[in-house]
Design a protein around this motif. Structure first.
Motif, PDB file in Angstrom:
ATOM      1  N   SER A  36       1.560  12.476   6.252  1.00 50.39           N
ATOM      2  CA  SER A  36       0.949  12.946   7.521  1.00 50.39           C
ATOM      3  C   SER A  36      -0.346  12.899   7.676  1.00 50.39           C
ATOM      4  O   SER A  36      -0.964  13.045   8.673  1.00 50.39           O
ATOM      5  CB  SER A  36       1.557  14.223   7.950  1.00 50.39           C
ATOM      6  OG  SER A  36       1.107  15.105   7.009  1.00 50.39           O
ATOM      7  N   ASN A  37      -1.043  12.965   6.383  1.00 51.32           N
ATOM      8  CA  ASN A  37      -2.469  12.953   6.555  1.00 51.32           C
ATOM      9  C   ASN A  37      -3.263  11.884   7.298  1.00 51.32           C
ATOM     10  O   ASN A  37      -4.573  11.889   7.528  1.00 51.32           O
ATOM     11  CB  ASN A  37      -3.130  13.306   5.000  1.00 51.32           C
ATOM     12  CG  ASN A  37      -2.587  14.428   4.588  1.00 51.32           C
ATOM     13  OD1 ASN A  37      -2.407  15.510   5.249  1.00 51.32           O
ATOM     14  ND2 ASN A  37      -2.899  14.586   3.164  1.00 51.32           N
ATOM     15  N   ASN A  38      -2.550  10.758   7.141  1.00 52.52           N
ATOM     16  CA  ASN A  38      -3.049   9.395   7.710  1.00 52.52           C
ATOM     17  C   ASN A  38      -3.071   9.199   9.068  1.00 52.52           C
ATOM     18  O   ASN A  38      -3.320   8.150   9.942  1.00 52.52           O
ATOM     19  CB  ASN A  38      -2.606   8.328   6.883  1.00 52.52           C
ATOM     20  CG  ASN A  38      -2.869   8.337   5.667  1.00 52.52           C
ATOM     21  OD1 ASN A  38      -3.716   8.847   5.014  1.00 52.52           O
ATOM     22  ND2 ASN A  38      -1.895   7.749   4.619  1.00 52.52           N
ATOM     23  N   ILE A  39      -2.323  10.170   9.819  1.00 49.72           N
ATOM     24  CA  ILE A  39      -1.840  10.039  11.302  1.00 49.72           C
ATOM     25  C   ILE A  39      -3.175  10.534  11.982  1.00 49.72           C
ATOM     26  O   ILE A  39      -3.342  11.889  11.657  1.00 49.72           O
ATOM     27  CB  ILE A  39      -0.649  10.747  11.633  1.00 49.72           C
ATOM     28  CG1 ILE A  39       0.632  10.216  10.679  1.00 49.72           C
ATOM     29  CG2 ILE A  39      -0.389  10.804  13.081  1.00 49.72           C
ATOM     30  CD1 ILE A  39       1.973  10.955  11.178  1.00 49.72           C
ATOM     31  N   VAL A  40      -3.520   9.824  12.990  1.00 54.24           N
ATOM     32  CA  VAL A  40      -4.554  10.353  13.874  1.00 54.24           C
ATOM     33  C   VAL A  40      -4.015  10.319  15.328  1.00 54.24           C
ATOM     34  O   VAL A  40      -3.541   9.453  15.702  1.00 54.24           O
ATOM     35  CB  VAL A  40      -5.698   9.337  14.077  1.00 54.24           C
ATOM     36  CG1 VAL A  40      -6.958   9.726  14.939  1.00 54.24           C
ATOM     37  CG2 VAL A  40      -6.342   9.399  12.367  1.00 54.24           C
ATOM     38  N   LEU A  41      -3.904  11.612  15.874  1.00 54.54           N
ATOM     39  CA  LEU A  41      -3.583  11.919  17.166  1.00 54.54           C
ATOM     40  C   LEU A  41      -4.694  11.996  18.069  1.00 54.54           C
ATOM     41  O   LEU A  41      -5.412  12.796  17.866  1.00 54.54           O
ATOM     42  CB  LEU A  41      -2.532  13.151  17.236  1.00 54.54           C
ATOM     43  CG  LEU A  41      -1.435  12.950  16.322  1.00 54.54           C
ATOM     44  CD1 LEU A  41      -0.788  14.329  16.421  1.00 54.54           C
ATOM     45  CD2 LEU A  41      -0.237  11.943  16.721  1.00 54.54           C
ATOM     46  N   PRO A  42      -4.702  11.041  19.175  1.00 53.71           N
ATOM     47  CA  PRO A  42      -5.879  11.393  20.282  1.00 53.71           C
ATOM     48  C   PRO A  42      -5.693  12.569  20.875  1.00 53.71           C
ATOM     49  O   PRO A  42      -4.574  12.945  21.049  1.00 53.71           O
ATOM     50  CB  PRO A  42      -5.685   9.841  21.004  1.00 53.71           C
ATOM     51  CG  PRO A  42      -4.406   9.750  20.870  1.00 53.71           C
ATOM     52  CD  PRO A  42      -3.884  10.045  19.540  1.00 53.71           C
ATOM     53  N   THR A  43      -6.996  13.144  21.035  1.00 51.26           N
ATOM     54  CA  THR A  43      -6.893  14.504  21.963  1.00 51.26           C
ATOM     55  C   THR A  43      -7.107  13.901  23.419  1.00 51.26           C
ATOM     56  O   THR A  43      -7.903  13.383  23.712  1.00 51.26           O
ATOM     57  CB  THR A  43      -8.054  15.248  21.448  1.00 51.26           C
ATOM     58  OG1 THR A  43      -7.867  15.732  20.083  1.00 51.26           O
ATOM     59  CG2 THR A  43      -7.891  16.587  22.248  1.00 51.26           C
ATOM     60  N   PRO A  44      -5.937  14.456  24.245  1.00 51.17           N
ATOM     61  CA  PRO A  44      -6.222  13.872  25.697  1.00 51.17           C
ATOM     62  C   PRO A  44      -7.454  14.778  26.344  1.00 51.17           C
ATOM     63  O   PRO A  44      -7.700  15.898  25.966  1.00 51.17           O
ATOM     64  CB  PRO A  44      -4.835  14.615  26.327  1.00 51.17           C
ATOM     65  CG  PRO A  44      -4.251  15.315  25.307  1.00 51.17           C
ATOM     66  CD  PRO A  44      -4.983  15.099  23.894  1.00 51.17           C
ATOM     67  N   MET A  45      -8.061  14.045  27.079  1.00 48.44           N
ATOM     68  CA  MET A  45      -9.263  14.595  28.061  1.00 48.44           C
ATOM     69  C   MET A  45      -8.730  15.004  29.179  1.00 48.44           C
ATOM     70  O   MET A  45      -8.013  14.022  29.998  1.00 48.44           O
ATOM     71  CB  MET A  45     -10.193  13.711  28.163  1.00 48.44           C
ATOM     72  CG  MET A  45     -11.001  13.123  26.670  1.00 48.44           C
ATOM     73  SD  MET A  45     -11.485  14.534  25.721  1.00 48.44           S
ATOM     74  CE  MET A  45     -12.884  14.974  26.700  1.00 48.44           C
ATOM     75  N   ILE A  46      -9.000  16.089  29.462  1.00 47.25           N
ATOM     76  CA  ILE A  46      -8.484  16.761  30.841  1.00 47.25           C
ATOM     77  C   ILE A  46      -9.699  17.297  31.598  1.00 47.25           C
ATOM     78  O   ILE A  46     -10.346  17.898  31.059  1.00 47.25           O
ATOM     79  CB  ILE A  46      -7.187  17.791  30.514  1.00 47.25           C
ATOM     80  CG1 ILE A  46      -5.958  17.222  29.854  1.00 47.25           C
ATOM     81  CG2 ILE A  46      -7.074  18.452  31.776  1.00 47.25           C
ATOM     82  CD1 ILE A  46      -5.178  18.342  29.478  1.00 47.25           C
ATOM     83  N   ASN A  47      -9.766  16.905  32.741  1.00 51.67           N
ATOM     84  CA  ASN A  47     -10.944  17.472  33.435  1.00 51.67           C
ATOM     85  C   ASN A  47     -10.505  18.476  34.176  1.00 51.67           C
ATOM     86  O   ASN A  47      -9.873  18.575  35.326  1.00 51.67           O
ATOM     87  CB  ASN A  47     -11.136  16.182  34.336  1.00 51.67           C
ATOM     88  CG  ASN A  47     -12.680  16.679  35.146  1.00 51.67           C
ATOM     89  OD1 ASN A  47     -13.151  17.668  34.989  1.00 51.67           O
ATOM     90  ND2 ASN A  47     -13.086  15.889  36.164  1.00 51.67           N
ATOM     91  N   THR A  48     -10.626  19.846  33.544  1.00 51.29           N
ATOM     92  CA  THR A  48     -10.232  21.028  34.218  1.00 51.29           C
ATOM     93  C   THR A  48     -11.196  21.565  35.141  1.00 51.29           C
ATOM     94  O   THR A  48     -10.863  22.679  36.037  1.00 51.29           O
ATOM     95  CB  THR A  48      -9.926  21.964  33.116  1.00 51.29           C
ATOM     96  OG1 THR A  48     -11.198  22.233  32.129  1.00 51.29           O
ATOM     97  CG2 THR A  48      -8.976  21.638  32.155  1.00 51.29           C
ATOM     98  N   THR A  49     -12.468  20.942  35.094  1.00 47.20           N
ATOM     99  CA  THR A  49     -13.565  21.586  35.876  1.00 47.20           C
ATOM    100  C   THR A  49     -13.155  21.454  37.357  1.00 47.20           C
ATOM    101  O   THR A  49     -13.253  22.395  38.373  1.00 47.20           O
ATOM    102  CB  THR A  49     -14.884  20.899  35.711  1.00 47.20           C
ATOM    103  OG1 THR A  49     -15.339  20.905  34.390  1.00 47.20           O
ATOM    104  CG2 THR A  49     -15.741  21.433  36.764  1.00 47.20           C
ATOM    105  N   SER A  50     -12.579  20.170  37.901  1.00 47.97           N
ATOM    106  CA  SER A  50     -12.012  20.023  39.135  1.00 47.97           C
ATOM    107  C   SER A  50     -11.030  20.770  39.671  1.00 47.97           C
ATOM    108  O   SER A  50     -10.776  21.640  40.743  1.00 47.97           O
ATOM    109  CB  SER A  50     -11.875  18.448  39.574  1.00 47.97           C
ATOM    110  OG  SER A  50     -10.576  18.243  38.553  1.00 47.97           O
ATOM    111  N   GLN A  51      -9.980  21.108  38.752  1.00 53.91           N
ATOM    112  CA  GLN A  51      -9.073  22.037  38.809  1.00 53.91           C
ATOM    113  C   GLN A  51      -9.471  23.548  39.082  1.00 53.91           C
ATOM    114  O   GLN A  51      -8.770  24.198  39.967  1.00 53.91           O
ATOM    115  CB  GLN A  51      -7.936  21.733  37.772  1.00 53.91           C
ATOM    116  CG  GLN A  51      -7.225  20.572  37.524  1.00 53.91           C
ATOM    117  CD  GLN A  51      -6.660  20.364  36.336  1.00 53.91           C
ATOM    118  OE1 GLN A  51      -6.532  21.070  35.302  1.00 53.91           O
ATOM    119  NE2 GLN A  51      -5.647  19.460  36.340  1.00 53.91           N
TER     120      GLN A  51
END
Length: 89
Positions: A50-65
Motif C-alpha cells: 500500500s506504500n505505492n498508492i497515491v490518493l489525491p486530496t480533494p480540494m474543497i473551497n470552504t471559503t465561499s461556504q
C-alpha cells in the motif's frame, strides 16, 4: 477443551466445585501458530504494497461556504434585531 474434577471447596452452604483444565494433545497450538504466521505475512504484504498508492486530496473551497454561512447568520440576526425594535415576538 477438557476439565477434570478436582474436588470441592467451602462449607456446605457455599460449596464450590473445583476443576482443572486439561490441555488437548491434538496439535491445536501448532495449527493456530501456522495460521497466525500466515496472517502476519499477509498483513506485512498488504502494508508494504500500500506504500505505492497515491490518493489525491480533494480540494474543497470552504471559503465561499463559510462566507455564505455567516451571511445567513447576520441576516437572521438583523431580522431578530428588527423584530426586537418593533416589539414583535
Amino acid at each position: 477443551m477438557k476439565l477434570d474434577y478436582v474436588g470441592r471447596l467451602g462449607k456446605r452452604e457455599n460449596r464450590e466445585c473445583v476443576y482443572k483444565f486439561v490441555p488437548s494433545d491434538d496439535r491445536r497450538g501448532v495449527i493456530f501458530g501456522q495460521w497466525l504466521n500466515r496472517d502476519e505475512a499477509l498483513n506485512r504484504e498488504l502494508v508494504s504494497g500500500s506504500n505505492n498508492i497515491v490518493l489525491p486530496t480533494p480540494m474543497i473551497n470552504t471559503t465561499s461556504q463559510i462566507l455564505e454561512y455567516w451571511e445567513r447568520v447576520l441576516a437572521f440576526a438583523l431580522v431578530v434585531h428588527l423584530f426586537a425594535l418593533k416589539g414583535l415576538p
